[in-house]
Write an enzyme that holds these catalytic residues in place. Sequence first.
Site, mmCIF file in Angstrom:
data_model
loop_
_atom_site.group_PDB
_atom_site.id
_atom_site.type_symbol
_atom_site.label_atom_id
_atom_site.label_comp_id
_atom_site.label_asym_id
_atom_site.label_seq_id
_atom_site.Cartn_x
_atom_site.Cartn_y
_atom_site.Cartn_z
ATOM 1 N N LYS A 103 0.797 -1.229 0.004
ATOM 2 C CA LYS A 103 0.015 -0.228 -0.070
ATOM 3 C C LYS A 103 0.873 1.335 0.042
ATOM 4 O O LYS A 103 0.608 2.163 -0.744
ATOM 5 C CB LYS A 103 -0.991 0.168 1.158
ATOM 6 C CG LYS A 103 -1.526 1.511 1.416
ATOM 7 C CD LYS A 103 -2.332 1.337 2.868
ATOM 8 C CE LYS A 103 -1.669 1.752 3.952
ATOM 9 N NZ LYS A 103 -1.305 3.169 4.303
ATOM 10 N N ASN A 104 2.001 1.189 0.712
ATOM 11 C CA ASN A 104 2.715 2.580 1.272
ATOM 12 C C ASN A 104 3.947 2.710 -0.131
ATOM 13 O O ASN A 104 4.397 3.584 -0.360
ATOM 14 C CB ASN A 104 3.397 2.447 2.515
ATOM 15 C CG ASN A 104 2.330 2.959 3.458
ATOM 16 O OD1 ASN A 104 0.967 2.919 3.327
ATOM 17 N ND2 ASN A 104 2.867 2.293 4.665
ATOM 18 N N ARG B 112 -4.651 10.843 4.182
ATOM 19 C CA ARG B 112 -3.432 11.860 4.019
ATOM 20 C C ARG B 112 -2.738 11.449 2.920
ATOM 21 O O ARG B 112 -2.132 12.639 2.403
ATOM 22 C CB ARG B 112 -2.695 11.416 5.292
ATOM 23 C CG ARG B 112 -3.189 11.694 6.646
ATOM 24 C CD ARG B 112 -2.278 11.664 7.766
ATOM 25 N NE ARG B 112 -0.782 11.889 7.228
ATOM 26 C CZ ARG B 112 -0.530 13.405 7.629
ATOM 27 N NH1 ARG B 112 -1.492 14.114 8.046
ATOM 28 N NH2 ARG B 112 0.702 13.561 7.052
ATOM 29 N N CYS C 278 -4.620 12.505 12.419
ATOM 30 C CA CYS C 278 -5.488 11.323 12.542
ATOM 31 C C CYS C 278 -5.050 10.660 14.296
ATOM 32 O O CYS C 278 -4.521 11.319 15.056
ATOM 33 C CB CYS C 278 -5.115 10.187 11.689
ATOM 34 S SG CYS C 278 -3.237 9.752 11.909
ATOM 35 N N ARG D 284 0.580 14.813 13.033
ATOM 36 C CA ARG D 284 1.102 14.482 11.589
ATOM 37 C C ARG D 284 1.021 15.834 10.815
ATOM 38 O O ARG D 284 0.245 15.958 9.756
ATOM 39 C CB ARG D 284 0.136 13.487 11.029
ATOM 40 C CG ARG D 284 0.098 12.157 11.730
ATOM 41 C CD ARG D 284 -0.370 11.232 11.120
ATOM 42 N NE ARG D 284 0.303 10.524 9.987
ATOM 43 C CZ ARG D 284 -0.004 9.591 9.202
ATOM 44 N NH1 ARG D 284 -1.077 9.002 9.516
ATOM 45 N NH2 ARG D 284 0.594 9.011 8.042
ATOM 46 N N PRO D 285 1.827 16.865 11.205
ATOM 47 C CA PRO D 285 1.958 17.883 10.368
ATOM 48 C C PRO D 285 2.800 17.839 9.074
ATOM 49 O O PRO D 285 3.126 16.767 8.782
ATOM 50 C CB PRO D 285 2.674 19.067 11.233
ATOM 51 C CG PRO D 285 3.569 17.972 12.168
ATOM 52 C CD PRO D 285 2.648 16.838 12.145
ATOM 53 N N ILE D 286 2.680 18.954 8.351
ATOM 54 C CA ILE D 286 3.320 18.713 6.897
ATOM 55 C C ILE D 286 4.322 19.932 6.806
ATOM 56 O O ILE D 286 4.688 20.324 5.581
ATOM 57 C CB ILE D 286 2.331 18.946 5.617
ATOM 58 C CG1 ILE D 286 1.349 20.227 5.866
ATOM 59 C CG2 ILE D 286 1.211 17.712 5.766
ATOM 60 C CD1 ILE D 286 0.576 20.568 4.690
ATOM 61 N N ASP E 193 4.819 0.395 11.740
ATOM 62 C CA ASP E 193 3.609 -0.034 11.084
ATOM 63 C C ASP E 193 3.388 -1.667 11.604
ATOM 64 O O ASP E 193 2.312 -2.257 11.285
ATOM 65 C CB ASP E 193 3.352 0.113 9.481
ATOM 66 C CG ASP E 193 3.317 1.241 9.291
ATOM 67 O OD1 ASP E 193 3.864 1.793 8.005
ATOM 68 O OD2 ASP E 193 2.917 2.122 9.825
ATOM 69 N N ARG F 13 -8.770 -0.128 4.767
ATOM 70 C CA ARG F 13 -7.752 0.877 3.866
ATOM 71 C C ARG F 13 -6.208 0.288 3.541
ATOM 72 O O ARG F 13 -5.735 0.565 2.660
ATOM 73 C CB ARG F 13 -7.630 2.100 4.817
ATOM 74 C CG ARG F 13 -8.925 2.944 5.016
ATOM 75 C CD ARG F 13 -8.338 4.320 5.483
ATOM 76 N NE ARG F 13 -7.060 4.849 4.929
ATOM 77 C CZ ARG F 13 -6.350 5.674 5.607
ATOM 78 N NH1 ARG F 13 -6.682 5.788 6.865
ATOM 79 N NH2 ARG F 13 -5.160 6.152 5.116
HETATM 80 C C1 EPZ Z 1 4.196 7.081 6.076
HETATM 81 O O1 EPZ Z 1 3.683 8.217 6.482
HETATM 82 C C2 EPZ Z 1 3.318 6.037 5.901
HETATM 83 N N1 EPZ Z 1 2.232 6.149 4.939
HETATM 84 C C3 EPZ Z 1 3.005 5.606 7.180
HETATM 85 O O2 EPZ Z 1 2.025 4.396 7.096
HETATM 86 C C4 EPZ Z 1 4.324 5.138 8.062
HETATM 87 O O3 EPZ Z 1 3.871 4.563 9.408
HETATM 88 C C5 EPZ Z 1 5.007 6.233 8.141
HETATM 89 O O4 EPZ Z 1 5.457 6.608 6.774
HETATM 90 C C6 EPZ Z 1 6.392 6.035 8.808
HETATM 91 O O5 EPZ Z 1 7.146 4.909 8.319
HETATM 92 C C7 EPZ Z 1 2.558 6.209 3.635
HETATM 93 O O6 EPZ Z 1 3.489 5.751 3.079
HETATM 94 C C8 EPZ Z 1 0.962 6.261 2.858
HETATM 95 P P1 EPZ Z 1 6.337 10.414 7.932
HETATM 96 P P2 EPZ Z 1 4.146 9.762 6.475
HETATM 97 O O7 EPZ Z 1 6.332 11.782 7.210
HETATM 98 O O8 EPZ Z 1 4.812 10.087 5.258
HETATM 99 C C9 EPZ Z 1 6.302 13.714 11.410
HETATM 100 C C10 EPZ Z 1 0.157 2.854 7.586
HETATM 101 O O9 EPZ Z 1 -0.141 2.536 8.339
HETATM 102 N N2 EPZ Z 1 6.206 14.669 10.415
HETATM 103 O O10 EPZ Z 1 7.724 9.546 7.792
HETATM 104 O O11 EPZ Z 1 2.974 10.367 7.000
HETATM 105 C C11 EPZ Z 1 4.979 13.112 11.618
HETATM 106 O O12 EPZ Z 1 4.073 13.543 12.406
HETATM 107 C C12 EPZ Z 1 0.720 4.473 7.535
HETATM 108 O O13 EPZ Z 1 0.155 2.313 6.545
HETATM 109 C C13 EPZ Z 1 6.255 16.236 10.919
HETATM 110 O O14 EPZ Z 1 6.420 16.526 11.897
HETATM 111 O O15 EPZ Z 1 5.113 9.562 7.812
HETATM 112 C C14 EPZ Z 1 5.643 11.546 12.012
HETATM 113 O O16 EPZ Z 1 5.513 11.937 13.689
HETATM 114 C C15 EPZ Z 1 0.546 5.156 9.158
HETATM 115 N N3 EPZ Z 1 6.117 16.898 9.869
HETATM 116 C C16 EPZ Z 1 6.754 11.400 11.675
HETATM 117 O O17 EPZ Z 1 7.367 12.810 11.258
HETATM 118 C C17 EPZ Z 1 6.100 16.644 8.643
HETATM 119 O O18 EPZ Z 1 6.002 17.380 7.518
HETATM 120 C C18 EPZ Z 1 7.141 10.523 10.674
HETATM 121 O O19 EPZ Z 1 6.106 10.928 9.619
HETATM 122 C C19 EPZ Z 1 6.064 15.229 8.048
HETATM 123 C C20 EPZ Z 1 6.090 14.232 9.126
#
Ligand code: EPZ
Length: 437
Positions: A24-25, A96, A120, A125-127, A310, A402
Amino acid sequence: MVKDFIRISTSLPLKGSCEISGAKNAVLVIMASSILASGKTTLRNIPVSSDVLTMIELLEYLGAEVFFDQEENRLEIDSSTIVQSEVCPDIMSRMRASFLVMGPLLARFGRAHIALPGGCSLGKRPIDYHLKNFKKMGVTVEEESHFITATCQQLQARRLVLEYPSVGATENIIMAAVLTSGVTEIVNASLEPEVDDLISVLRKMGANITTQVPATIIIEGVESLNSVEYSVMPDRLEAGSLLLAAAITGGEISIPNAQPHIMDVFLLKLEEMGHTVVVSDNGKGIFFKATTAPKAVSFKTGPFPGFPTDLQAPMMVAQTLAEGTSIIEETVFENRLLHIQELRKMGAQIEQIGTKAIVTGVPHLVGASVVATDIRAACGLVLAGLVAHGKTEMTGVAHFDRGYDRLTQKLVQLGGKVERFSSEVLGSSSKHIEKFV
Ligand code: EPZ
């Protein structure tokens, strides 16, 4: 209103062989990358999950023509007909990962109008990592109520440093940079296997991307990219979930298309519990046999190649029935322990201190009514139901749909007792919409 739930009954040890679906990811971000090439992209090994259907809806909303052969798990995306760069808020609110179209839209159209992805159950989960770095690439970002309008005359190649190896931020920046003239560097990038799969498909499309230690991705922009045929990687998270289902039920399974080389820390922990893990000589496929006396192990989640966040929830379930005490620390998300309260309803002995869980093994769990709070918690609760004494009913089934392609059928194929119900709240009776025996 219709209320769906899954009923899980005490099952015998799982046995047999099962193939896993596409990841999925990886598939979601690779679908978004099809925007970068104006032509017909064909993707294979596509899981039939609701997130994939949502991403299809998003691409069609942008104007793409999409055909999904669910029998053959083949997806055809013609992005030559994409005419607009606005993403509807309803789709954003459902998933997201919709935010991953921002980089491709900026690269192709110089504009993206997107609703802010909500937080969520895992946390805020900021961007900010995405937006900060797009601005460094010359993007003007205007935030108004819950919308972002990002525009740029010409994206600029920069040396960008991520303060945390964010998967999504790495992927969005890569896709913005592949058509940007000059050399863009991403330092402290995420190198998750799914990011690697994105890099593979972009290279096949004609992108010039290399990686360097420590965790640096270098993108030299090219004029254009070609639409290609590509088969998405198998899902290491589904593989881990099935292995844990066998571990928890004391079973013995094989997964012929698993990729053990990207699961090392997770497999190490299973072996430390006393389970037997055998990797085929050609490095593809896993044979697993559960021990009858699993020992509790401690672990903390982290970016690849660390223990995957995950798989934290289903691995926690395995610790609730192991001998001894396990200390689990979730370091990726600030709030990814909501399944603890649900497992306590089933008799698990878990203490939570901040982002740590201290799990003390118990002789058995008991069936209960539980609520899934995210995709992976849903998986953990279903696995717990397979060994709990009595029946477990889980709501929040949309989370389960999902993240997996018919995982219930796969568990049933291995001997699990899992039934899917839809109870018409207006009507008095519950009716089976899918019954697997
Ligand atoms: C991806 O999410 C995956 N989703 C998640 O899978 C996975 O758990 C995660 O990576 C970590 O491996 C998809 O690929 C669709 P991150 P993503 O940006 O990209 C913080 C599942 O169950 N952060 O690596 O959103 C964030 O809040 C899902 O399949 C910021 O602070 O993860 C988190 O604490 C859940 N600012 C950490 O970084 C930002 O701009 C890691 O987030 C972005 C992220």
